[in-house]
Design an enzyme around this catalytic site. Structure first.
Site: not given
Length: 143
Positions: A76, A46, A48, A79
């Site tokens: 999410c 991801h 992040e 993260c």
């Protein structure tokens, strides 16, 4: 956030869900990334997490208390957990994620009595961030 949007657009061009993230420390961008799950074939790629990993390397520490993470989509749970563990001082995100958001939408991880609570600002460039995502998913559905 404009730079995060550009990173999201780049991710979309590569067939990735268009999310962009960057980490700022003392007014300077020290890390940036777009989603790379498809390219890397990795569930944890991801934007992040990739940006936080780069920021830790740039700072020379896993503690990012004096840093701000800018991201186009609400983080999410995975993260958000990393944000807490990395002690990120502040998170600024564009649009909420009604299906997987963990910083105010579905869950609100910073409200739990954990060892760190980052400051959270939401809705920055919200319409633009939402449009990038909607455009991407519309194009995927028409294919």
């Amino acid at each position: 956030m404009r730079r995060a949007l550009a990173l999201a657009e780049q991710a979309a061009e590569m067939g990735e869900v268009p999310v962009g993230a960057l980490v700022v420390r003392n007014g300077e961008v020290i890390a940036e990334a777009g989603n790379r799950r498809e390219r890397d074939r990795c569930a944890t790629a991801h934007a992040e997490l990739l940006a936080i990993e780069q920021a830790c390397a740039a700072v020379g520490s896993w503690r990012l208390t004096d840093c701000t993470l800018y991201v186009t989509l609400e983080p999410c749970p995975m993260c958000a957990g990393t944000i807490v563990n990395a002690r990120v001082g502040r998170v600024v995100f564009g649009c909420k994620d009604a299906r997987a958001g963990a910083m105010g939408s579905v869950l609100n991880l910073p409200s739990y009595p954990l060892n760190h609570r980052p400051g959270v600002s939401m809705g920055v460039c919200e319409a633009e961030c939402r449009e990038v995502l909607q455009r991407f998913f519309r194009s995927r559905r028409t294919k």
